[in-house]
Design a protein around this motif. Sequence first.
Motif, PDB file in Angstrom:
ATOM      1  N   SER A 217       0.851  -1.193   0.000  1.00  0.00           N
ATOM      2  CA  SER A 217       0.000   0.000   0.000  1.00  0.00           C
ATOM      3  C   SER A 217       0.888   1.245   0.000  1.00  0.00           C
TER       4      SER A 217
ATOM      5  N   SER B  63       0.483   3.938   1.383  1.00  0.00           N
ATOM      6  CA  SER B  63       0.513   4.620   2.682  1.00  0.00           C
ATOM      7  C   SER B  63       1.618   4.084   3.588  1.00  0.00           C
ATOM      8  N   ARG B  64       2.186   2.914   3.223  1.00  0.00           N
ATOM      9  CA  ARG B  64       3.288   2.363   4.021  1.00  0.00           C
ATOM     10  C   ARG B  64       4.638   2.989   3.654  1.00  0.00           C
TER      11      ARG B  64
ATOM     12  N   TRP C 248      -1.729   9.371  -4.037  1.00  0.00           N
ATOM     13  CA  TRP C 248      -1.873   7.903  -3.937  1.00  0.00           C
ATOM     14  C   TRP C 248      -1.836   7.438  -2.487  1.00  0.00           C
TER      15      TRP C 248
END
Length: 664
Positions: free
Chosen positions: A532, A534-535, A562
């Motif tokens: 992901s 967000s990581r 994103w």
Amino acid sequence: MAVMKPGSTGNGCSEANDAEARIARLERQVLRERMARIEAEAIAEKGLRDLFESTRRISLLQKITEIANSSNEVNASIKAALDEVCCTLGYDFGNAFMLDGENRICACDTWFVQEPQDFARLVAVSRKAEFEVGQGLPGKVVASGDIVWTRDLYSISGCTRGKEADACGLASACAFPVRVENEIVAVLEFFARKPVHETKELSWLMNQIGTQLGRVMERQRAWSLLQTARHDTLTGLPNRAILADRAQAVFASLPPDKSGMAMLVLDLNGFKAVNDRHGHHSGDKLLTLVAARLGRAIMSWQEHHRLGAKTLLARTGGDEFVLMLHGHLDPKSLSFLAETIHDRLAPPFRMGNTSLNVGASVGIATGTTVHESHDHLLRDADLAMYEAKKLGQSRTVMFTRELGTSVRRARQLEGEVRDAVTKGQFQLHYQPIFSLGPNTRICGFEALLRWNHPMRGLIGPDEFLACAEDIGALSTIGEWVLYEACAAIARMPPMGYADDAPFVSVNIAPEQFLLPNFVDQVKSALNGAGVSPSRLKIEITENVAIIDAAAAAAVLTEIRQWGVKASLDDFGTGYSSLSYLHQMPLDSLKIDKSFVAALHEPKNVNIIRAIVDLARDLELTIIAEGIETGEQARILASFGCQLGQGYLFGRPRAQWDIFGLLAA
Ligand code: C2E
Ligand code: MG
Ligand code: MG
């Protein structure tokens, strides 16, 4: 003579008949002898004439061979050959043509005429004439590859010269090729008013003359090849080969301490930009102007110093010049020489409507006992020049032993870093980032680059990143880091708390961040690892905004859409302009460890407070780096600092080590 009357008989009569017959026999004999004598005389005369002709031919060939042996000058040899052939063989006009390499046969303005006033028109059209292969007398020679004889002057001398040839009353002509190996390189033509007949001997002679002149041309070709190979065609200065020859000789003549010789290497700054912006033609012109100014600088230095040092200026590369000096040299006068050069190059170069400023970097090395060859000395001057280049425009650096050592180390490191890239000797270590405050826990990791050096073991980035940047390898390494960090996120074991999986922070150098394909790099690293966005967090420094704030903001906006996070690293150590902080779409701000380390100083306490307040206003998360003590962690937490990393919580460790810890 007694003649017997017809019908008379008897002794008296037969005696008379006998006498008459004898006389007649004698008369026939006399006649035969006369004929034989005339014939013998004719044979002797022809023999003498042949002998004379052949002696003349041989002496003509001898003269031309002597010319060919003694001359390297093609036109002078051809001129001499034209003179000799015309005078010896009775031709009125001789003219020479050269082949231009594109199958055109062009007169080379080398000719001979016996009576100039009679042949003026023919000479005028012949000395500048040009023919295609097969056209005119010279063209026929090239087409057939052989000597051509003719009496049909009007048609064969080419439409361009037919009238003129006729007007001169010419009766015959011949032309023959001059060859270098098998290639026809020139044609000589001869015209005569008298009919000159083709003979085996003459044809042989003409061919021999062609061969002899071919030798001169072959020698001249070799010579000009040698000259081109040894001189820079643009500036006319000696090239590297001549410099090496002379330097070797000078070096060999030095005393044991190798004093009395110096090398000055000069490299233009900004020459590439001139070529790119103004074209190669301007670049070439600039180089010739620079060469001229350098020449004047050297002359004026010699006049001032009267040291009697000998100099040789060579152009050794695109925009690189080398000046070899030998004789009495002292460091002061060499510095003065460098200054004179910089002064001379300082005024703008006027080229058409534009004027260009081009400075130079200068490196100087003087001979010492450690120098084993002229090459060694030149190499040192070269190293000094590179140091001067690093310092910026128009600088001079004198080579010293210390400089040599440090530059050699740097060169070695460059080679090793290149090797490390190809051999995959890099790895990532991870340092945990914790939330500060009572319920402390791991929120993420910072990926930190390590070089697993085959001899020296693990090496930190401070030792090799600058070098990687110098050799242009930083972006390649950075791309690998991005892929490897995303792969590590995918491999990371699940944590005890599911709500917020830890992020991995990746440091991105400005040259990588501002690459046109950086956004694609991030996308394909994430997609490749299947993690992901967000990581992933990227850490950039203020330099990115200084180089191109608008481009940086655009990249950040796109990747943050994103879900990728962005952090500003080392805040407070650089430019720290508040205006770009407002423009940059960021998630967090990292306070540099130097402020944390000096937290006991009131000044730093105030700075950290101000940074935290600012970040809160901008709704940025604050991460403090380099927390080594509980006290530092407590103070930072009390100021409102949300996250922290440092040896207090854990040092950077290999992936298997840190992830094992995580799982536990
Ligand atoms: P940085 O991004 O500010 O990374 C933090 C540095 O502080 C790391 O040094 C880390 O080992 C060190 N550090 C962490 N906690 C403490 C502490 O409590 N005390 C002290 N004294 N130091 C601490 P490191 O790993 O040597 O990295 C140095 C710098 O090299 C990094 O500074 C970063 O700017 C750069 N760097 C590291 N990895 C990469 C990378 O993959 N790409 C790029 N472009 N730069 C990298
Ligand atoms: Mg960092
Ligand atoms: Mg930092």
